[in-house]
Design an enzyme around this catalytic site. Structure first.
Site, PDB file in Angstrom:
ATOM      1  N   HIS A   1      25.943 -12.363 -37.643  1.00  0.00           N
ATOM      2  CA  HIS A   1      25.201 -11.274 -37.632  1.00  0.00           C
ATOM      3  C   HIS A   1      25.279 -10.563 -39.209  1.00  0.00           C
ATOM      4  O   HIS A   1      26.774 -10.590 -39.688  1.00  0.00           O
ATOM      5  CB  HIS A   1      25.090 -10.373 -36.830  1.00  0.00           C
ATOM      6  CG  HIS A   1      24.409  -9.138 -36.574  1.00  0.00           C
ATOM      7  ND1 HIS A   1      24.312  -8.052 -37.503  1.00  0.00           N
ATOM      8  CD2 HIS A   1      23.299  -9.026 -35.544  1.00  0.00           C
ATOM      9  CE1 HIS A   1      23.293  -7.310 -36.963  1.00  0.00           C
ATOM     10  NE2 HIS A   1      22.914  -7.801 -35.938  1.00  0.00           N
TER      11      HIS A   1
ATOM     12  N   GLN B   1      27.515  -9.126 -28.177  1.00  0.00           N
ATOM     13  CA  GLN B   1      26.514  -9.645 -27.302  1.00  0.00           C
ATOM     14  C   GLN B   1      27.400 -10.050 -25.851  1.00  0.00           C
ATOM     15  O   GLN B   1      27.097 -10.723 -25.073  1.00  0.00           O
ATOM     16  CB  GLN B   1      26.148 -11.121 -27.904  1.00  0.00           C
ATOM     17  CG  GLN B   1      25.253 -11.086 -28.674  1.00  0.00           C
ATOM     18  CD  GLN B   1      23.837 -10.352 -28.386  1.00  0.00           C
ATOM     19  OE1 GLN B   1      23.530 -10.278 -27.168  1.00  0.00           O
ATOM     20  NE2 GLN B   1      23.199  -9.799 -29.596  1.00  0.00           N
TER      21      GLN B   1
ATOM     22  N   LYS C   1      23.699  -2.546 -25.704  1.00  0.00           N
ATOM     23  CA  LYS C   1      23.242  -3.743 -25.331  1.00  0.00           C
ATOM     24  C   LYS C   1      24.053  -4.075 -24.026  1.00  0.00           C
ATOM     25  O   LYS C   1      23.920  -5.348 -23.619  1.00  0.00           O
ATOM     26  CB  LYS C   1      24.168  -5.054 -26.328  1.00  0.00           C
ATOM     27  CG  LYS C   1      23.033  -4.924 -27.595  1.00  0.00           C
ATOM     28  CD  LYS C   1      23.689  -5.979 -28.805  1.00  0.00           C
ATOM     29  CE  LYS C   1      22.654  -5.660 -30.126  1.00  0.00           C
ATOM     30  NZ  LYS C   1      23.198  -6.487 -31.101  1.00  0.00           N
TER      31      LYS C   1
ATOM     32  N   CYS D   1      18.588 -10.993 -38.052  1.00  0.00           N
ATOM     33  CA  CYS D   1      19.651 -10.461 -38.741  1.00  0.00           C
ATOM     34  C   CYS D   1      20.902 -11.534 -39.029  1.00  0.00           C
ATOM     35  O   CYS D   1      22.123 -11.143 -39.365  1.00  0.00           O
ATOM     36  CB  CYS D   1      20.580  -9.336 -37.798  1.00  0.00           C
ATOM     37  SG  CYS D   1      19.421  -7.921 -37.560  1.00  0.00           S
TER      38      CYS D   1
END
Ligand SMILES: *Cc1c(COP(=O)(O)O)cnc(C)c1O
Length: 411
Positions: free
Chosen positions: A124, A204, A227, A368
């Site tokens: 990212h 994530q 997230k 991204c």
């Protein structure tokens, strides 16, 4: 595995799922960008402002004590959640991006000309740009691990690059584009043999994988609350106590000092040394409710349900003529609930706009990760990412909507 009734019960905890989009029911499949928030989290926000709003660590009064206690309890909750050894190893930041910037800035004084930093080509932008800037400033060299066509890291690149010159290795645990779970434990072990520090971008991960910092033996681990069903603008840097103690603060001001005169300043101990200024108190307190939500459902339940969704979605989407997947594995235990793809030669924005009109929220564009787009020679992708409230029926609707989009755009 959840029954349909159990999923409905979970869905009922997310008021936003009852929203309509252009008079279609909302189908939210952009969970890798941010997840929706359950009632528990929404209510905790109201509760914070209704019962404890005040500044922390400074006031003598009742409310300030109460807010401080809640904040420190969430710190301990996160310590337990990721099995860190000490709660002082949990530094509150505004999120993954700030955590990485904090480490890159604070490590700068240890980096010399000719030193090397290893990253990978799937990162990212927030785990790429801070290191690129650091390398430019210090004359250090950025080494980039490539990937195979299927999206898996070329570990032989890593083995080739790692040496006594390597000061930092920084890799994402789960790619936000490919959804592939990287073998970070293996990388950490090898990097440590050469004395390099390792940062893992775990944005994530929480609520997808069970985390144990002591077992992982990682030096730095970072993620955001938003997230994992929590609020935006809050996240953590986990760092090993011994290492954090040696690092310089990243910002200077209130909260992070023990003693200030015009001649010198003595910094606070961990974790406050890295928490200058009034933090996102509301965010921290509310994050606690999000962690409770995840724990109630159970990480392994969330993970196995998402694996089922992924398996089902791949089975359906695979049959679409002209679909091109990125980050493909037939072994779904190596993937989180993320599917990135393109349809024929259609532009991802065109497909995304049609899905949006049909009520489906997906992410489109470079995600991204522009260097990764260059690797696959595309300008963007369509990314579908699942959460615990998605259903098989929604996947059927996605499948039909993609066929519809193809029909409209290829006309
Ligand atoms: C979302 C994400 C980030 C950035 O997180 P912020 O919360 O925006 O700071 C970094 N890395 C990965 C892998 C991500 O998915």
């Amino acid at each position: 595995m959840f029954s349909e009734k159990e999923i409905q019960k979970i869905r009922n905890q997310f008021p936003i799922l009852k929203e309509k989009v252009y008079s279609n029911p909302l189908i939210y499949m952009d969970n890798a960008a941010t997840t929706q928030k359950p009632l528990k989290v929404i209510q905790a926000t109201k509760n914070y402002y209704s019962t404890m709003n005040s500044n922390i660590h400074r006031g003598l009064h009742y409310l300030s004590h109460k807010a401080t206690l809640y904040v420190e309890n969430v710190r301990k909750k996160i310590q337990k959640f990721i099995h860190a050894k000490y709660s002082s190893e949990i530094i509150f930041t505004k999120g993954t991006t700030e955590s990485i910037n904090l480490v890159a800035s604070s490590l700068a004084s240890f980096i010399k000309k000719g030193d090397e930093i290893i990253i990978s080509c799937i990162e990212h932008h927030s785990n790429l740009v801070p290191w690129q800037v650091l390398c430019k400033k210090k004359g250090a060299i950025l080494k980039i691990i490539s990937i195979y066509k299927n999206g898996f890291l070329k570990l032989k690149d890593f083995e080739f690059f790692i040496s006594e010159k390597t000061k930092i290795v920084t890799i994402s645990h789960i790619s936000n584009v490919l959804g592939i779970i990287n073998p970070v434990k293996n990388i950490i072990e090898k990097a440590h043999r050469y004395g390099a520090l390792v940062l893992i971008d775990g944005a994530q991960v929480p609520s997808n994988l069970y985390l144990n910092m002591q077992d992982l033996n990682v030096d730095f681990y970072v993620f955001s609350a938003h997230k994992m069903y929590g609020p935006t603008g809050i996240g953590i840097l986990y760092g090993k106590k011994k290492i954090l103690e040696k690092l310089c603060p990243y910002q200077f001001g209130g909260e992070m000092i023990k003693n200030v005169s015009f001649d010198q300043t003595i910094y606070s101990d961990l974790p406050l040394k890295f928490e200058a200024g009034t933090p996102n108190i509301e965010g921290i307190v509310v994050w606690g409710a999000a962690i409770d939500f995840v724990k109630e459902i159970g990480i392994s339940n969330i993970r196995s349900y998402k694996e089922k969704l992924l398996t089902y979605a791949m089975k359906r989407l695979k049959s679409i003529d002209g679909i091109q997947f990125y980050g493909y594995s037939s072994d779904f235990s190596e993937k989180s609930g993320i599917i990135s793809f393109n349809l024929n030669k259609l532009h991802c924005f065109d497909v995304g706009s049609i899905l949006d009109r049909l009520g489906i929220a997906v992410r489109t564009g470079h995600l991204c990760a522009q260097p990764l787009m260059n690797f696959f020679k595309v300008s963007g992708m369509i990314r579908v990412s699942f959460s615990v409230y998605n259903t098989f029926k929604e996947i059927d609707y996605l499948f039909e909507s993609l066929l519809k989009a193809k029909k409209i755009l290829l006309r």
